[in-house]
Structure formats: structure tokens, C-alpha cells
Scaffold this motif. Structure first.
Motif, PDB file in Angstrom:
ATOM      1  N   ARG A 188      49.617 -20.180 -16.211  1.00 48.77           N
ATOM      2  CA  ARG A 188      48.807 -19.214 -15.480  1.00 48.77           C
ATOM      3  C   ARG A 188      47.451 -19.825 -15.136  1.00 48.77           C
ATOM      4  NH1 ARG A 188      46.368 -13.965 -18.473  1.00 48.77           N
ATOM      5  NH2 ARG A 188      44.937 -15.540 -19.242  1.00 48.77           N
ATOM      6  N   ASN A 193      43.465 -21.728 -11.345  1.00 46.55           N
ATOM      7  CA  ASN A 193      42.533 -22.801 -10.983  1.00 46.55           C
ATOM      8  C   ASN A 193      42.841 -23.352  -9.590  1.00 46.55           C
ATOM      9  OD1 ASN A 193      41.440 -22.443 -13.502  1.00 46.55           O
ATOM     10  ND2 ASN A 193      42.236 -24.349 -14.372  1.00 46.55           N
ATOM     11  N   LYS A 196      41.493 -21.137  -6.967  1.00 51.57           N
ATOM     12  CA  LYS A 196      40.043 -21.329  -6.822  1.00 51.57           C
ATOM     13  C   LYS A 196      39.752 -22.556  -5.953  1.00 51.57           C
ATOM     14  CE  LYS A 196      35.899 -22.289  -9.593  1.00 51.57           C
ATOM     15  NZ  LYS A 196      34.930 -21.551  -8.772  1.00 51.57           N
ATOM     16  N   ASN A 217      39.589  -9.078 -12.869  1.00 53.60           N
ATOM     17  CA  ASN A 217      38.134  -8.962 -12.849  1.00 53.60           C
ATOM     18  C   ASN A 217      37.478 -10.324 -12.724  1.00 53.60           C
ATOM     19  OD1 ASN A 217      35.520  -7.819 -13.122  1.00 53.60           O
ATOM     20  ND2 ASN A 217      35.546  -8.365 -15.293  1.00 53.60           N
ATOM     21  N   MET A 218      38.045 -11.322 -13.404  1.00 48.12           N
ATOM     22  CA  MET A 218      37.425 -12.642 -13.369  1.00 48.12           C
ATOM     23  C   MET A 218      37.378 -13.191 -11.943  1.00 48.12           C
ATOM     24  SD  MET A 218      38.424 -16.217 -15.243  1.00 48.12           S
ATOM     25  CE  MET A 218      39.587 -16.847 -14.066  1.00 48.12           C
ATOM     26  N   ILE A 219      38.476 -13.028 -11.204  1.00 50.47           N
ATOM     27  CA  ILE A 219      38.522 -13.704  -9.910  1.00 50.47           C
ATOM     28  C   ILE A 219      38.058 -12.834  -8.734  1.00 50.47           C
ATOM     29  CG2 ILE A 219      40.474 -15.072 -10.785  1.00 50.47           C
ATOM     30  CD1 ILE A 219      42.220 -13.693  -8.769  1.00 50.47           C
ATOM     31  N   ASN A 237      32.783  -6.658  -9.394  1.00 50.46           N
ATOM     32  CA  ASN A 237      32.990  -7.674 -10.431  1.00 50.46           C
ATOM     33  C   ASN A 237      31.861  -7.610 -11.464  1.00 50.46           C
ATOM     34  OD1 ASN A 237      31.793 -10.546 -11.163  1.00 50.46           O
ATOM     35  ND2 ASN A 237      33.995 -10.691 -11.236  1.00 50.46           N
TER      36      ASN A 237
ATOM     37  N   SER B 256      42.970 -21.210 -23.438  1.00 44.78           N
ATOM     38  CA  SER B 256      43.421 -20.784 -22.115  1.00 44.78           C
ATOM     39  C   SER B 256      43.386 -19.266 -21.960  1.00 44.78           C
ATOM     40  CB  SER B 256      44.830 -21.320 -21.823  1.00 44.78           C
ATOM     41  OG  SER B 256      45.760 -20.734 -22.693  1.00 44.78           O
ATOM     42  N   LEU B 257      43.094 -18.565 -23.058  1.00 49.75           N
ATOM     43  CA  LEU B 257      43.020 -17.104 -22.984  1.00 49.75           C
ATOM     44  C   LEU B 257      41.603 -16.597 -22.742  1.00 49.75           C
ATOM     45  CD1 LEU B 257      45.360 -16.243 -25.957  1.00 49.75           C
ATOM     46  CD2 LEU B 257      45.756 -15.665 -23.570  1.00 49.75           C
ATOM     47  N   LEU B 259      38.799 -15.644 -20.810  1.00 45.32           N
ATOM     48  CA  LEU B 259      38.511 -15.369 -19.420  1.00 45.32           C
ATOM     49  C   LEU B 259      37.060 -14.941 -19.274  1.00 45.32           C
ATOM     50  CD1 LEU B 259      41.681 -13.399 -18.293  1.00 45.32           C
ATOM     51  CD2 LEU B 259      41.193 -15.818 -18.017  1.00 45.32           C
ATOM     52  N   LYS B 260      36.373 -15.576 -18.335  1.00 44.09           N
ATOM     53  CA  LYS B 260      34.985 -15.209 -18.062  1.00 44.09           C
ATOM     54  C   LYS B 260      34.978 -13.990 -17.140  1.00 44.09           C
ATOM     55  CE  LYS B 260      33.101 -18.935 -20.039  1.00 44.09           C
ATOM     56  NZ  LYS B 260      34.150 -19.893 -20.092  1.00 44.09           N
ATOM     57  N   SER B 261      33.764 -13.476 -16.868  1.00 41.96           N
ATOM     58  CA  SER B 261      33.743 -12.341 -15.946  1.00 41.96           C
ATOM     59  C   SER B 261      33.469 -12.806 -14.517  1.00 41.96           C
ATOM     60  CB  SER B 261      32.735 -11.285 -16.385  1.00 41.96           C
ATOM     61  OG  SER B 261      31.470 -11.859 -16.456  1.00 41.96           O
ATOM     62  N   THR B 262      33.130 -14.092 -14.337  1.00 38.42           N
ATOM     63  CA  THR B 262      33.092 -14.627 -12.975  1.00 38.42           C
ATOM     64  C   THR B 262      34.125 -15.743 -12.896  1.00 38.42           C
ATOM     65  OG1 THR B 262      31.344 -16.118 -13.648  1.00 38.42           O
ATOM     66  CG2 THR B 262      30.676 -14.108 -12.526  1.00 38.42           C
ATOM     67  N   TRP B 263      34.491 -16.086 -11.652  1.00 37.90           N
ATOM     68  CA  TRP B 263      35.620 -16.995 -11.488  1.00 37.90           C
ATOM     69  C   TRP B 263      35.242 -18.440 -11.818  1.00 37.90           C
ATOM     70  CZ3 TRP B 263      39.409 -16.759  -6.719  1.00 37.90           C
ATOM     71  CH2 TRP B 263      40.586 -17.452  -7.064  1.00 37.90           C
ATOM     72  N   GLU B 264      35.583 -18.854 -13.024  1.00 35.98           N
ATOM     73  CA  GLU B 264      35.395 -20.249 -13.415  1.00 35.98           C
ATOM     74  C   GLU B 264      36.751 -20.822 -13.777  1.00 35.98           C
ATOM     75  OE1 GLU B 264      32.307 -20.470 -16.399  1.00 35.98           O
ATOM     76  OE2 GLU B 264      31.160 -19.076 -15.153  1.00 35.98           O
ATOM     77  N   TYR B 265      36.807 -22.163 -13.853  1.00 27.87           N
ATOM     78  CA  TYR B 265      38.078 -22.779 -14.201  1.00 27.87           C
ATOM     79  C   TYR B 265      38.532 -22.354 -15.593  1.00 27.87           C
ATOM     80  CZ  TYR B 265      37.895 -25.743 -10.102  1.00 27.87           C
ATOM     81  OH  TYR B 265      37.855 -26.188  -8.805  1.00 27.87           O
ATOM     82  N   ILE B 266      39.821 -22.051 -15.712  1.00 31.55           N
ATOM     83  CA  ILE B 266      40.403 -21.698 -17.003  1.00 31.55           C
ATOM     84  C   ILE B 266      40.794 -23.007 -17.696  1.00 31.55           C
ATOM     85  CG2 ILE B 266      42.312 -20.486 -18.128  1.00 31.55           C
ATOM     86  CD1 ILE B 266      42.475 -18.651 -15.690  1.00 31.55           C
TER      87      ILE B 266
END
Lengths: 262, 319
Positions: A188, A193, A196, A217-219, A237, B256-257, B259-266
Motif C-alpha cells: 500500500r 508513494n 504522490k 485524510n493524509m493524501i 485536510n 509503514s503504518l 500515517l501523517k496528516s499531510t501527504w508525505e512518503y510512507i
């Protein structure tokens, strides 16, 4: 506005079983919103909330019962597919199950290239293959596997094939319908990634349909919460556990399991 | 000890090659305990469950060595009639997709009653009555009417309750739940978990809960075992394993679990899960591990005890 929908409605009739009568289900019940270019919109709801129907109606894979779909200031609600080839290129869909959305008898190269071949006049074989190889590299697929069949790939790789097929046409808007739900967590991460990367490179707009509210929410820049065919709340967000007001949204958030540590 | 698995190895044959899908596996399930078995797809967790239930297809998979003790009795190579006393009776199985395992042309009530008639020797009338009671305990309203329906007329959550009702009616001691909530919505998932938890508390049932979902398992499992390529790489009390993970694979999964609240690389794990038919020399995680040294490519690591019941199989466990 890139996309605007106004008062979309769609009703399905479910046939009854041995003891129950049939009933009407309002999959979409007066749904309106607009999306700017470059935004990522998340759509969250439980099964049967109408989120997949919404994606299909926007992509014109299902006709709405009433309402309007306005794409780049142009009403495309009733426009025919043939007159609207450019729209087909501009908006693409990626589906949940990479096992059923790829034709098992086709080679990967043909699966990825089909859209471009059909929508571009007079494209020759070599330039088509060139484009396919490029896009395979972009999504992280081994270019040597262009002549392989879908069953030779793992679930994560198949989802990459589906993504490659979608972005080959250089779309502006991609509907992702539960594209990571069937995948393991470690895979996942790779797919999210990749989304993104592609967004940064190709300035895409995503319509991300999911039941996973935390990931969404993250993306997402905004999240539409759907229930019984209606958008019941739109969240910006951020710290949604603090900002969510609707009781349904709150119950969704509370039902999500979080890691229990000491 | 309700269930004790000792040095179990299970192999599959594919294209004339035999390879292990479960390897030297040890596991214990105590009375009224919930064990979470966590691993990604293809790690052998379902094969393990099928071995316990003797459901491996003949000619495809077989138990090569080891024993599976249930109440002290070895289930390996037990004959079919002795097995049927235990399977579906003392040990019940709940599948990921109940729809596939219920007969589509038989009413719910008949299927529930059939199990009870076989194992409990009830009459049909008696069995149906008990079935209705069980469904009511599990929160199915108007159970008297629901038993006359066919599987396709019920929702996924309701079907999963039917499967649990079968286990309840037989007063099973162990439930093997194989991804029982993966196909369900989060709120339905929560209801099913609450039911399973109450079975443990009120009836002293033990549950082997198989899942790929670490946060989910962490909600209610007493102990947890992490499986990778047919082996258990880390096990221990749930909070201990999750708070102080020792195996690099467990650590990577937990990363890998996040998760941030803004889109950053996992954070991801490099490379891919090796194919079970083509596992590397040495530790199976070696090519994906940052800590891997020479020895990791030579020998499979031994089990290292860290602290009461917390084990990891890694050459580089830091205490």
C-alpha cells in the motif's frame, strides 16, 4: 473549476428475494460539488453509500438520472462518447481489484497501450511501444516484462499496470476507486508513494474513493463523507478527529482500529 | 494448554517441486486466550490454519513433520472419523468470505441445524430452536424469520454471525478466524470483534485470529505472532511486541503504518517478499534488511528470547 457536478441523482431498483419485496436504493441523492485543478479529493463511506456510483457517474460510465456534470465549463452530461474523445483521455479510472480489471489473455504491453491506440488516430506500432515502455518505467515496472501476462505479476505490480494504463493518456483527472484496499500494508505504501510522485510530475487531480478515512485524510485536500447517496460532511485536510462534526463521520473515525501500545 | 503446535512443517508440491509453506513452526494457544497471527498475503498463515483443520488438499499440500496437539491429542494423521468429532465441533473455522462457504441453495436455518444435528445429535426441530437462540445472542433481530432466508439475502456482517453461530451452537473450544472482517465495513467489523471478545470472556473460548491488519489485531489479541515466509519471526504479548519490536520485519511493518496528516512518503520495505518456492539462503528477510551481515546470508537465525515470552528470530536482536 475543473469539474462541477450539480444535483446528481441515481436510483437503482433492487429485486426482492424469496421473502422480501424489491426496493429502490438512492445511490446518489442530490449530490453537488466542484473540484479545482490539482486538488486531491477523498471520498469516504461504507459499502452501499454510493461512493463507487459517484465515481462511475462522473466518469460517464453510468448515466445519471438527473443533474449536470460540467467538465472544464462544458456540460458533458448528455454528450455522446464519440463526440467526446478528448474527455475520455482527460479523465481516467483505476479500479479496486487488479485481478479482475486486467484482461488475463492480453499481454501487459497491449493492456497498457490499448487506450492510446484506440483514442489516437494513426499511431504507429513503434511509437506506441515507445510510449508504453516509458510509462512502465515511470510507474516502476520492469520494461522487460512488456510481453508478460497479468498472472505473472503480484497484486502490487498489477495495480501499477492499471496505473500505467491510466496515465499513458496523460489525463488530468484520475478516479481511484479503492485502489489499495486489496493490498498488503507494505505494498500500500509503495502505491500511495507512486501516486504522490505522479501527482508532482504530471500535476494530476485525484478523486480518491476509499473506506480508509485515515489514509484518505493524509493524501486529500478535502474529504467528502458519504452516506446513503448523500455527502453528509466535507472535511478539510488536517486534524479531522477534532474537526469532524457529523455523528456519522465520528462513528466512522471511532470504528477505525488504532495500534495499541503501552 | 488447549492447542500446542510443535515443529510443524507443511509443504506444497508445484510443478514437481516440493517447498515448505510452513516451517518449524511452534505455537501455543491457552484456554480463553486470543492469539493474533499476523502476516502479509502468501506468508503461509492460511496454510497453517488449514493444517490444524486437516483441510489441506490431498496431493497438493501435506504435513511433513511436527505435531498439532489439541487437548493433548495429536491431530496429525488422525483418521477421518476421529477428526470429524473435532473438526466443526471442538474447533470451528470462520472464513474471510462466508458467502463462499455457505450453501447458496439451502436456508440459513437448515445449514445451522445440520451442523447441530450432526455433532449434537439433536432433532431438526430442536436444532433449529437452538440455532435461533444463537443468532439472537449474536444480535440478529427477528432471527425466527432470518432462518428462512438464503445466504444471498443476508449482508456480509449477518453471514459472518451465522458462521459464528455454528461455532457457538457446538460449544467449540477453539475458533480459527481467518481474516473474518476483511470484507466488512469498519463499523460492522467492530460489532463482530465485540462478539468474538465476549465469547472469550463469557464462554472461555480461545480464538486464533489470522489477519494482515496489525492495528486491528492489536485491539484485542492477548499475544501476537508475526509470520514471514512460513516462519514466525517474532511473538510475545501484544503490547510488548508492538511497543518494543525486535525483528526488523516487525519494525518495518509498524513504520509503514505511520500515517501523517499531510501527504508525505510512507516508509516502505525495500525489495519484495521472496516466493515461498524460492526462498533465499540464510535468513529469509536478509535482502530486505538494513542490518543484514554475513551470517544472515548463511544461517537461518535461532529463536532468541528477549524477556518473558517475547521471542524474535534474528541474528541482530538488541536487548
Amino acid at each position: 473549476m475543473l469539474l462541477e457536478v450539480k444535483n446528481l441523482k441515481k436510483t437503482f431498483f433492487i429485486q426482492g428475494g424469496s421473502k422480501s419485496k424489491g426496493k429502490e436504493v438512492h445511490a446518489l441523492d442530490d449530490v453537488s460539488f466542484s473540484i479545482k485543478k490539482g486538488e486531491t479529493i477523498g471520498v469516504v463511506g461504507e459499502s452501499g453509500s454510493g461512493k463507487t456510483t459517484l465515481g462511475k457517474v462522473i466518469a460517464k460510465l453510468l448515466p445519471p438520472e438527473s443533474g449536470k456534470i460540467i467538465w472544464k465549463e462544458k456540460d458533458i452530461t448528455d454528450i455522446s462518447e464519440k463526440k467526446n474523445l478528448s474527455f475520455r483521455k482527460e479523465m481516467q479510472v483505476i479500479f479496486q481489484d487488479p485481478f479482475s480489471s486486467l484482461n488475463p489473455r492480453w499481454k501487459v504491453g497491449s493492456i497498457i497501450g490499448e487506450g492510446l491506440k484506440n483514442l489516437t488516430l494513426n499511431i504507429n506500432k513503434d511509437s506506441l511501444e515507445h510510449e508504453v515502455l516509458n510509462v512502465m518505467k515511470l510507474v516502476g515496472l520492469d520494461q522487460k516484462m512488456i510481453n508478460s501476462y497479468p498472472h505473472e505479476f503480484s497484486g502490487g505490480q498489477r495495480q501499477r499496470i492499471a496505473i500505467a494504463r491510466a496515465i499513458l493518456l496523460k489525463p488530468e483527472f484520475i478516479i481511484c476507486d479503492e485502489i489499495v484496499s486489496a493490498l498488503d500494508v507494505s505494498i500500500r505504501g509503495l502505491i500511495i508513494n507512486l501516486l504522490k510522485d505522479l501527482k508532482d510530475k504530471l500535476s494530476l487531480t485525484y478523486f480518491f474513493i476509499s473506506h480508509d478515512i485515515k489514509l484518505t485524510n493524509m493524501i486529500s485536500d478535502r474529504i467528502f463523507i458519504m452516506k446513503s447517496g448523500k455527502i453528509v460532511e466535507i472535511l478539510e485536510n488536517g486534524d479531522i478527529e477534532r474537526t469532524a462534526c457529523n455523528p456519522y463521520t465520528r462513528s466512522l473515525l471511532e470504528a477505525v482500529p488504532t495500534l495499541q501500545k503501552v | 494448554m488447549l492447542l500446542q503446535i510443535n515443529n510443524l512443517s507443511v509443504s506444497f508440491v508445484k510443478e514437481d517441486r516440493e517447498f515448505n509453506v510452513v516451517e518449524n513452526l511452534n505455537m501455543e494457544v491457552n484456554k480463553s486466550e486470543i492469539i493474533g497471527l499476523v502476516g502479509e498475503s502468501g506468508c503461509g498463515k492460511t496454510s497453517l490454519a488449514f493444517s490444524i483443520m486437516s483441510l489441506l488438499k490431498k496431493g497438493e499440500g501435506k504435513i511433513r513433520s511436527g505435531e498439532i496437539l489439541f487437548n493433548g491429542k495429536n491431530l496429525v494423521n488422525l483418521d477421518e472419523s476421529a477428526l470429524s468429532q473435532i473438526r466443526g465441533n471442538k474447533i470451528s473455522y470462520i472464513f474471510q468470505e462466508p458467502f463462499l462457504y455457505l450453501n447458496p441453495v439451502m436456508t440459513i436455518g437448515r445449514q445451522l441445524a445440520e451442523t447441530l444435528m450432526l455433532h449434537k445429535k439433536y432433532s431438526y426441530k430442536q436444532a433449529l430452536k437452538v440455532s435461533i437462540q444463537m443468532l439472537q445472542t449474536l444480535g440478529i433481530l427477528d432471527a425466527e424469520e432470518k432462518v428462512n432466508l438464503y445466504p444471498f439475502e443476508l449482508s456480509g456482517g449477518q453471514l459472518q454471525r451465522v458462521m459464528i453461530a455454528m461455532a457457538l451452537g457446538c460449544e467449540s473450544e477453539l475458533i480459527i478466524a481467518d481474516e473474518p472482517t476483511t470484507a466488512l465495513d469498519v463499523s460492522t467489523q467492530k460489532q463482530i470483534l465485540d462478539i468474538l471478545l465476549s465469547l472469550k470472556k463469557e464462554r472461555g473460548m480461545s480464538i486464533l485470529f489470522i489477519s494482515h491488519d496489525l492495528p486491528l489485531v492489536s485491539q484485542f489479541a492477548d499475544r501476537i505472532a508475526i509470520m514471514y515466509c512460513g516462519r514466525i519471526v517474532e511473538s510475545g504479548k501484544t503490547e510488548t511486541v508492538l511497543s518494543y519490536p525486535k525483528h526488523p520485519y516487525t519494525k518495518a511493518l509498524l513504520h509503514s503504518l505511520e500515517l501523517k496528516s499531510t501527504w508525505e512518503y510512507i516508509p516502505t520495505i525495500k525489495g519484495e517478499i521472496p516466493n515461498l518456492s524460492n526462498k533465499p539462503e540464510g535468513c529469509y528477510f536478509n535482502s530486505r534488511c538494513d542490518k543484514a551481515s554475513e551470517i544472515c546470508f548463511k544461517n537461518y537465525p535461532d529463536k532468541v528470547m528477549i524477556k518473558d515470552e517475547h521471542f524474535a528470530t534474528c541474528h541482530h536482536v538488541d536487548h
